[in-house]
Design an enzyme around this catalytic site. Structure first.
Site, PDB file in Angstrom:
ATOM      1  CG  ASP A 144       0.391   0.179   2.255  1.00 55.51           C
ATOM      2  OD1 ASP A 144       0.652  -0.678   2.450  1.00 55.51           O
ATOM      3  OD2 ASP A 144      -1.222   0.320   3.860  1.00 55.51           O
ATOM      4  NE  ARG A 180       0.484   4.150   6.293  1.00 54.82           N
ATOM      5  CZ  ARG A 180      -1.269   5.024   5.650  1.00 54.82           C
ATOM      6  NH1 ARG A 180      -1.335   5.965   5.390  1.00 54.82           N
ATOM      7  NH2 ARG A 180      -1.598   4.352   5.242  1.00 54.82           N
ATOM      8  CG  ASP A 181       2.954   2.318  12.246  1.00 50.94           C
ATOM      9  OD1 ASP A 181       1.851   2.514  10.725  1.00 50.94           O
ATOM     10  OD2 ASP A 181       3.064   2.288  13.459  1.00 50.94           O
ATOM     11  CD  GLU A 182      -1.404   1.005   6.781  1.00 53.56           C
ATOM     12  OE1 GLU A 182      -2.207  -0.086   7.249  1.00 53.56           O
ATOM     13  OE2 GLU A 182      -1.758   1.950   6.884  1.00 53.56           O
ATOM     14  CD1 TRP A 216      -8.285  -3.810   0.823  1.00 56.53           C
ATOM     15  CD2 TRP A 216     -10.014  -3.493  -0.095  1.00 56.53           C
ATOM     16  NE1 TRP A 216      -8.238  -2.930   0.761  1.00 56.53           N
ATOM     17  CE2 TRP A 216      -8.236  -2.660   0.186  1.00 56.53           C
ATOM     18  CE3 TRP A 216     -11.572  -3.171  -0.661  1.00 56.53           C
ATOM     19  CZ2 TRP A 216      -9.349  -1.012   0.537  1.00 56.53           C
ATOM     20  CZ3 TRP A 216     -11.448  -1.441  -0.001  1.00 56.53           C
ATOM     21  CH2 TRP A 216     -10.581   0.052  -0.050  1.00 56.53           C
ATOM     22  CG  ASP A 232      -3.980  -0.705  -1.385  1.00 53.37           C
ATOM     23  OD1 ASP A 232      -4.887  -1.270  -0.668  1.00 53.37           O
ATOM     24  OD2 ASP A 232      -2.876   0.893  -0.825  1.00 53.37           O
ATOM     25  CD  GLU A 243      -3.385   6.643   2.439  1.00 52.80           C
ATOM     26  OE1 GLU A 243      -2.715   7.562   3.151  1.00 52.80           O
ATOM     27  OE2 GLU A 243      -3.933   5.751   3.302  1.00 52.80           O
TER      28      GLU A 243
END
Ligand code: RAM
Length: 888
Positions: A461, A465-467, A528, A474, A739
């Site tokens: 995605d 960041r913390d993903e 998804w 996506d 985003e």
């Protein structure tokens, strides 16, 4: 006579792949030559095991009469592990010309996990009074005899690793073994070290870090997959006299920690150069005070030879400016949001700490902005050894950034000292799109940069960041664009196998692949989980990969069955977890989900996935399923209409996304459809021709408008510079896709700190419209993989030229249109061994010339049919230049 031949021999999509495990590999090649109508009539393939002279063969296809030049299956003797296979191909064309033989090779890895003899080695650092965060270094010395013929290392790790041999770093691969659903599938790598092993004493070293395996992932603290890193390696030495020796990881190895005190995917790396162990991977190094390793009982059943292309440093950038911010910080501006790491050289006193903090944007005041990274620190720290010029480059962490705040760097900072290394899966770039609007060209560049940044091992995605997770939604919305920009076949094949591996027994699909949200109820959201169906189908269209479709078919079917069995209504999808039209602008305050009802979206995707399943079943000849799922789709569409559409054709949801999905997925018909089309246009008018769509509606917005005959509106949206639009971010100086539509406002403020990545490719799915509509290059499901291409250039107001070029598996496909001095010029290239249907807009046969010659006399034009205001041509391969007067 025109030249004729073949080139670009590939095995399983790759040029000379090493260490693959496909048991029945497929071969592809491109025909070359000038002129029109180049067509293969016959081919011959020969394969030999280890013999580049092809004197003894493991397979000879003989002369096969066929025009197939991609995905031709090996049909020889069963393949052996750890073997180099040479293959060569020659072809004949329809005029009977014969090409030369062209040769290439592939090499198998350890194909059967039971063949591994090595043991998993590890070290419990904490118990041995070492910091558990520090990277491990593992080493072993060995003797090699004379007359070595070949040496190969087969290796993998729980964690991520790099290899050294005799003091040298082994190769360019980063982040091996990549990220898969580790307990079910773990890729192993093969390295040719014939030239590095020397007679006498040698040493191998393995550096081992947490990576995705043991580091923190998503919302999980450390140890998501396991609490012990481990390494597995076999070195096979083969001598000229046939003798073989195998060096394996076992309890004879030694281990210690060294300069890498911390390495984390999200947080960065800490490196203390004073702790370097010089020469640690060379044979003369003294390791008597190192620790013994322990053996980890982990099993081998999950080991599979590498499927993906490796991850590499793909390009390097220099900073364009050194900024001194109002807060007094020194910030390097690399001019491009990207993913990778920064290296530098420095001369500083011992113990000097240099820290690099990475960020994507500056805040309103021009200071470093990191709030949107959430808990990810993406900071590298280097402690100098002192006295000499030192060079530092991280190894086991990557950052998403354009700006880098530097602290502790002594003296004047020179831009020359710093380099950004852009790192992603080594995918070939296959597409170019360009037009007369520079902002659109910048947008296209931003889309490609977004893909570079987020195609590191798997489609993520976001990369900062913390993903940084493999969000299925996506990936699904972007895959079509992605497949134009780069050759993503192996990359997605591997990812889809993980999707399948992590699919729940009831057919549910995790929202991230690999599944990082296990046990949660939050799986299988509409748009998804549908990646299970949309992605294999898209790869089939773009690469003609029927095997993949076959392989994934069960997963696709299970997904549709999952929806059918969910909740208490067989034909509506109105229960379960949903994200909705993520980040749409019509989202109610405090929500990320747009205003379109979730069951509306879900049922629309239910119908869409069922539709694609039917198409897949048709391709594969699964007649029963064709009938069964055609019926199911009919029912779903029926109930969709009962539930969400009034008799007179009004949708229950007055949103752009609702209308776009109903139209794009073919859920409404006849007069109802006409009304829905009209209301979509009215909705746009009401919002001043501004989009309001989120992740799920946006990808279909421009193509739907095009399909309903309002390409003018699609052009307007695509070319709009005002908020909200794609070009708004470009106007704000974006270098990747944001985003959120208003990631950063004109005054420099941010829409939110929380869900605000500046490198999120989802909205970049507009790229698909540029390729498929503006330049007009599209696939044909009947002859997929660009065996037959449909080309329909669609000029529109605001552009006077556009072109796209795509490297298909057959070669280049190009479409260019340019309006100049009242004339329309259209150039078309169709790769050899393919055909095309080309629609020339707005013209009559008599007025069109090709290369100055009237159409009727043009070689390669097989058919000309007038179609509405356009002209439809059936073309043979080759390059064409059409011209005619342009009047609207
Ligand atoms: C966000 C991710 C991703 C999206 C999901 C629903 O946190 O960044 O883009 O698919 O949530």
């Amino acid at each position: 006579m025109h030249r004729f031949g073949l080139s670009d021999l590939r095995c399983e999509y790759r040029v000379n792949p090493v260490g693959i495990g496909v048991r029945i590999p497929r071969f592809s090649w491109k025909l070359t030559g000038t002129g029109r109508g180049i067509k293969q009539s016959n081919y011959q393939i020969q394969v030999s095991d280890g013999d580049p002279l092809f004197q003894s063969l493991t397979w000879d296809s003989g002369q096969v009469q066929s025009d197939q030049s991609v995905h031709i299956q090996y049909e020889g003797k069963p393949l052996k592990s750890r073997t180099v296979y040479h293959y060569r191909v020659r072809v004949w064309d329809s005029q009977g010309r014969e090409s030369d033989w062209i040769a290439a090779l592939w090499e198998t890895g350890i194909m059967d996990s039971a063949e591994w003899t090595a043991q998993w080695i590890t070290c419990d650092l904490e118990r041995n009074n070492r910091s558990p965060e520090a990277s491990q270094m593992l080493r072993k010395t060995f003797e090699a005899g004379e007359s070595l013929l070949s040496a190969r290392i087969y290796a993998t790790a729980l964690g991520i690793y790099e290899l050294e041999l005799n003091g040298e770093r082994l190769n360019e691969n980063k982040f091996s073994p990549g990220w898969t659903s580790y307990h079910k599938r773990l890729q192993t790598q093969t390295f040719d070290v014939t030239d590095t092993v020397r007679r006498g004493k040698n040493a191998i070293g393995i550096m081992l870090a947490d990576g995705w395996y043991k580091g923190r992932i998503g919302g999980h603290p450390n140890n998501f997959y396991g609490d012990q890193r481990a390494a597995l390696l076999e070195l096979h030495l083969i001598y000229e006299d046939g003798k073989q020796e195998v060096i394996i990881t076992d309890d004879s190895w030694r281990v210690d920690t060294g300069p890498i005190l911390m390495a984390s995917i999200y947080d960065g790396e800490t490196y203390d150069a004073r702790l370097e162990k010089d020469g640690w991977s060379s044979s003369s190094y003294e390791d008597s005070n190192w620790l013994p390793v322990s053996i980890l009982d982990h099993g081998m059943q999950m080991l599979i030879p590498q499927e993906n292309v490796p991850t590499r440093v793909m390009r390097e950038l220099k900073p364009i400016a050194l900024l001194r911010t109002p807060a007094g910080e020194d910030i390097l501006d690399f001019g491009q949001n990207m993913v990778g790491w920064v290296s530098y050289s420095v001369k500083a006193p011992e113990g000097t700490i240099i820290e690099l903090a990475h960020s994507e944007v500056l805040d309103r005041d021009g200071n470093l902005y990191t709030d949107n990274l959430r808990s990810a620190k993406q900071t590298t720290r280097y402690v100098c050894r002192g006295g000499v010029i030192e060079y530092y480059e991280p190894r086991f962490s990557f950052q998403g950034f354009r700006y880098v705040k530097v602290t502790g760097y002594p003296g004047e900072m020179s831009l020359e000292a710093f380099t950004a290394h852009v790192i992603y899966s080594a995918l070939d770039e296959t597409g170019v799109f360009e037009c007369s609007d520079e902002s659109i060209n910048k947008l296209q560049s931003n889309i490609v940069w977004g893909q570079r940044g987020n195609f590191l091992e798997l489609p993520t995605d976001c990369p900062q960041r913390d993903e940084r997770l493999g969000y299925t939604g996506d990936a699904q919305v972007f895959i079509r664009t992605a497949a134009f920009n780069m050759d993503v076949a192996s990359f997605f094949t591997k990812w889809l196998r993980d999707l399948k591996a992590d699919q729940l027994p009831n057919g549910g699909v995790s929202n991230t692949v690999p599944d990082t949200l296990p046990g949660w109820d939050l799986h299988s959201a509409a748009g998804w989980g549908d990646a299970a169906v949309i992605c294999p189908w898209t790869l089939y269209l773009c690469y003609g990969d029927k095997r993949l479709l076959e392989e994934q078919y069960d997963s696709m079917r299970l997904w549709v069955e999952f929806i059918r069995n969910l909740g208490d209504h067989e034909f509506l999808w109105n229960s379960g977890f949903q994200f909705g039209d993520w980040l749409a602008l019509d989202a109610p305050a405090g929500s990320y989900a747009g205003a379109t009802p979730k069951d509306f979206i879900a049922t629309a995707f239910y119908a869409h996935s069922t539709d694609l399943l039917v198409r897949a079943a048709q391709v594969l000849g699964y007649e029963e399923d064709v009938a069964k799922y055609t019926e199911l789709r009919k029912k779903v569409v029926e109930h969709f209409n009962l539930e969400f559409v009034s008799k007179n054709g009004r949708l229950v949801s007055p949103t752009q996304t609702a209308h776009v999905l109903a139209l794009s997925f073919g859920l409404v018909e006849d007069t109802v459809r006409t009304r829905v089309e009209q209301s979509l246009i009215e909705l746009l008018e009401q919002s001043d021709n501004k989009l309001t769509t989120g992740f799920l509606g946006t990808p279909y917005l421009c193509s739907t408008l095009t399909d309903i005959g309002r390409i003018d509106l699609a052009y307007k949206l695509a070319l709009s510079r005002d908020f909200p639009s794609w070009l708004y971010s470009v106007e704000q100086g974006a270098t990747t896709i944001w985003e959120h539509w208003d990631g950063q406002n004109a005054d420099g403020s941010f829409w939110s700190a929380d869900m605000n990545s500046f490198n999120h490719y989802a909205f970049g799915a507009i790229g698909d419209w540029f390729y498929r509509v503006v330049s007009g290059i599209d696939t044909d499901a009947e002859k997929s993989g660009f065996k037959h291409t449909r080309i329909r250039p669609r000029p529109g107001e605001g552009l006077n030229y556009a072109w796209a070029s795509f490297q298909s598996m057959y070669g280049e496909i190009l479409s260019l249109w340019r309006i100049e001095d009242g004339m329309m010029n259209i150039q078309i290239i169709l790769a050899p061994n393919t055909t095309g249907t080309v629609i020339l807009p707005n013209c009559h046969q008599e007025e069109v010339t090709e290369g100055g010659i009237r159409l009727a006399e043009t070689e390669g034009v097989r058919q000309v049919i007038a179609q509405d205001k356009d002209l439809r041509l059936e073309l043979d391969s080759g390059s064409y230049q059409f011209q005619y007067a342009w009047h609207l």
